[in-house]
Design a protein around this motif. Sequence first.
Motif, mmCIF file in Angstrom:
data_model
loop_
_atom_site.group_PDB
_atom_site.id
_atom_site.type_symbol
_atom_site.label_atom_id
_atom_site.label_comp_id
_atom_site.label_asym_id
_atom_site.label_seq_id
_atom_site.Cartn_x
_atom_site.Cartn_y
_atom_site.Cartn_z
ATOM 1 N N ALA A 332 113.408 67.219 -73.953
ATOM 2 C CA ALA A 332 114.760 66.966 -74.451
ATOM 3 C C ALA A 332 115.258 65.596 -74.008
ATOM 4 N N THR A 333 114.962 65.221 -72.775
ATOM 5 C CA THR A 333 115.393 63.917 -72.274
ATOM 6 C C THR A 333 114.660 62.790 -73.004
ATOM 7 N N ILE A 334 113.349 62.957 -73.176
ATOM 8 C CA ILE A 334 112.582 61.929 -73.891
ATOM 9 C C ILE A 334 113.088 61.788 -75.323
ATOM 10 N N ALA A 335 113.323 62.917 -75.988
ATOM 11 C CA ALA A 335 113.801 62.883 -77.371
ATOM 12 C C ALA A 335 115.145 62.168 -77.468
ATOM 13 N N GLN A 336 116.024 62.445 -76.519
ATOM 14 C CA GLN A 336 117.330 61.784 -76.527
ATOM 15 C C GLN A 336 117.171 60.275 -76.330
ATOM 16 N N ASN A 337 116.306 59.891 -75.394
ATOM 17 C CA ASN A 337 116.050 58.454 -75.170
ATOM 18 C C ASN A 337 115.564 57.783 -76.453
ATOM 19 N N LEU A 338 114.611 58.436 -77.109
ATOM 20 C CA LEU A 338 114.002 57.848 -78.300
ATOM 21 C C LEU A 338 114.993 57.768 -79.453
ATOM 22 N N GLU A 339 115.814 58.785 -79.617
ATOM 23 C CA GLU A 339 116.795 58.765 -80.706
ATOM 24 C C GLU A 339 117.833 57.677 -80.481
ATOM 25 N N GLU A 340 118.218 57.462 -79.228
ATOM 26 C CA GLU A 340 119.161 56.388 -78.931
ATOM 27 C C GLU A 340 118.544 55.025 -79.275
ATOM 28 N N LYS A 341 117.276 54.856 -78.931
ATOM 29 C CA LYS A 341 116.599 53.599 -79.262
ATOM 30 C C LYS A 341 116.487 53.409 -80.773
ATOM 31 N N LEU A 342 116.092 54.466 -81.474
ATOM 32 C CA LEU A 342 115.923 54.362 -82.917
ATOM 33 C C LEU A 342 117.255 54.065 -83.609
ATOM 34 N N ASN A 343 118.326 54.722 -83.170
ATOM 35 C CA ASN A 343 119.644 54.457 -83.757
ATOM 36 C C ASN A 343 120.074 53.015 -83.512
ATOM 37 N N TYR A 344 119.703 52.502 -82.330
ATOM 38 C CA TYR A 344 120.034 51.117 -82.012
ATOM 39 C C TYR A 344 119.295 50.163 -82.945
ATOM 40 N N TYR A 345 117.996 50.364 -83.096
ATOM 41 C CA TYR A 345 117.199 49.448 -83.920
ATOM 42 C C TYR A 345 117.473 49.611 -85.413
ATOM 43 N N ASN A 346 117.990 50.748 -85.814
ATOM 44 C CA ASN A 346 118.322 50.946 -87.230
ATOM 45 C C ASN A 346 119.471 50.053 -87.682
ATOM 46 N N GLN A 347 120.190 49.479 -86.712
ATOM 47 C CA GLN A 347 121.327 48.622 -87.065
ATOM 48 C C GLN A 347 120.893 47.246 -87.573
ATOM 49 N N PHE A 348 119.661 46.864 -87.283
ATOM 50 C CA PHE A 348 119.240 45.484 -87.518
ATOM 51 C C PHE A 348 118.404 45.342 -88.791
ATOM 52 N N ASP A 349 118.292 44.084 -89.232
ATOM 53 C CA ASP A 349 117.389 43.791 -90.339
ATOM 54 C C ASP A 349 115.970 44.165 -89.920
ATOM 55 N N GLN A 350 115.194 44.611 -90.885
ATOM 56 C CA GLN A 350 113.868 45.154 -90.571
ATOM 57 C C GLN A 350 112.807 44.059 -90.488
ATOM 58 N N ASN A 351 112.911 43.234 -89.440
ATOM 59 C CA ASN A 351 111.855 42.240 -89.225
ATOM 60 C C ASN A 351 110.697 42.880 -88.467
ATOM 61 N N LYS A 352 109.677 42.087 -88.241
ATOM 62 C CA LYS A 352 108.454 42.618 -87.630
ATOM 63 C C LYS A 352 108.705 43.214 -86.251
ATOM 64 N N ASP A 353 109.488 42.530 -85.427
ATOM 65 C CA ASP A 353 109.733 42.996 -84.057
ATOM 66 C C ASP A 353 110.491 44.321 -84.057
ATOM 67 N N VAL A 354 111.490 44.426 -84.909
ATOM 68 C CA VAL A 354 112.268 45.666 -84.993
ATOM 69 C C VAL A 354 111.376 46.820 -85.453
ATOM 70 N N LYS A 355 110.562 46.566 -86.457
ATOM 71 C CA LYS A 355 109.663 47.615 -86.946
ATOM 72 C C LYS A 355 108.683 48.058 -85.856
ATOM 73 N N ASN A 356 108.178 47.109 -85.088
ATOM 74 C CA ASN A 356 107.253 47.458 -84.008
ATOM 75 C C ASN A 356 107.919 48.370 -82.976
ATOM 76 N N GLU A 357 109.163 48.052 -82.636
ATOM 77 C CA GLU A 357 109.886 48.882 -81.668
ATOM 78 C C GLU A 357 110.112 50.288 -82.227
ATOM 79 N N LYS A 358 110.441 50.368 -83.508
ATOM 80 C CA LYS A 358 110.633 51.686 -84.127
ATOM 81 C C LYS A 358 109.336 52.477 -84.145
ATOM 82 N N GLN A 359 108.262 51.828 -84.516
ATOM 83 C CA GLN A 359 106.967 52.514 -84.566
ATOM 84 C C GLN A 359 106.543 52.994 -83.191
#
Length: 398
Positions: A332-359
């Motif tokens: 549950a803690t890991i999932a929460q961490n990951l969802e917070e990161k994904l929501n953060y990166y979803n705010q940005f234009d989808q450049n290579k670095d952002v996509k890598n972080e999401k993946q």
Amino acid sequence: ARDFAKAYLDSCEPDAILFTMGDNDTFPLWYVQEVEGYRTDVRIVNLSLLNTDWYIDQMKRDAYDGKGVPFTMPHNLYKQGTRDQAIFKDVGVSDQRWEVSKMNRWIQSDLAQTKINYGGKDYVFFPTKKFSIPVDKEKVLANGTVKQENADLILPNLNWTLPEKITSMEKKHMLILDMIDNNNWERPIYFSITIGNSARSYTYLWDYFQLDGLAYRLVPIKTKSQPGRIGRIESDILYTSLMERFEYGNMNGAEVYLDETNLRLVMNIRNNFSRLADKLILEGDSAAAIKVLDKCLELMPNEKVEYNFFVLPMLENYYECKEKEKARAIIATIAQNLEEKLNYYNQFDQNKDVKNEKQRSLSMYNSIVKIAYAHDDVDYADVLANSFQENISKAELN
């Protein structure tokens, strides 16, 4: 730093030789020895300095309660500008395996046939990358290098081959060969867990390492190693180090800040806890494994040291010990961490670095889903899988 320094030293048996690499695994150790007089029997050898003649001279001398390091190469053979490196040259014996004593005689010889001219300068060359260290079985049993119950595991020789990409040896590598040969299994030899994992950082000795805390001991037992899982484990030795002997200060205190350097070491320690739990489970001692896992999470909670890749084996350990709720809490803690990161990166234009972080985050998410299914926690895994699919859709990686 003070407690970690003592932990490095307390990973070693009396009169040990401990090889360290950089500032952070050396200076604090010097402090506790010099100022507090702690474990002055251990000789600390900094590999970054072992290419200098003045430091080799210093290491040869006794210091406090520590005996001199058994280097026997004469000063005139390692003075600056002399044997700064040796170069590999195939002269038709590269398929032969040489004992380190023979290699040392070759390297320390001033005969013309041991030299090669390179760039207008003469260098010693070594004609084979295959080395061997003979093992005195009775000695390593008598002095405790190996336990009596492991006598059948002792090898007659430690054999290793330098990786193909290594075409030279620095002065420090020649001195280590000299020391290992002349030590002849008398004193314990250790390498700090922070020596690094480059080809030049003694990966060729990994299979003969034993993890005793914050240091690996050189032992005449072969264990296939891999990155993150180096060497063998004696559970009683590692348990004593991690659970009873080491002090961790206020590492988990809310007011204590762990910088990047501290975090790297702390994650190494977390990995050691995980490996110990693995070993205890294999030995059938689930109760001790649970204590180890609980202690690790107490010392390194997510709020201080984010749950990352190194926590996944611990998650599996809890499942294997029938501690489903503790495993679920980590998930549950890991999932929460990951969802917070994904929501953060979803705010940005989808450049290579952002996509890598999401993946990277989605890959970790997929791992926890698979672990839950693998341990038959199906209902919980189904919920996780649904959340995982929702986060994939939001990520818009196509």
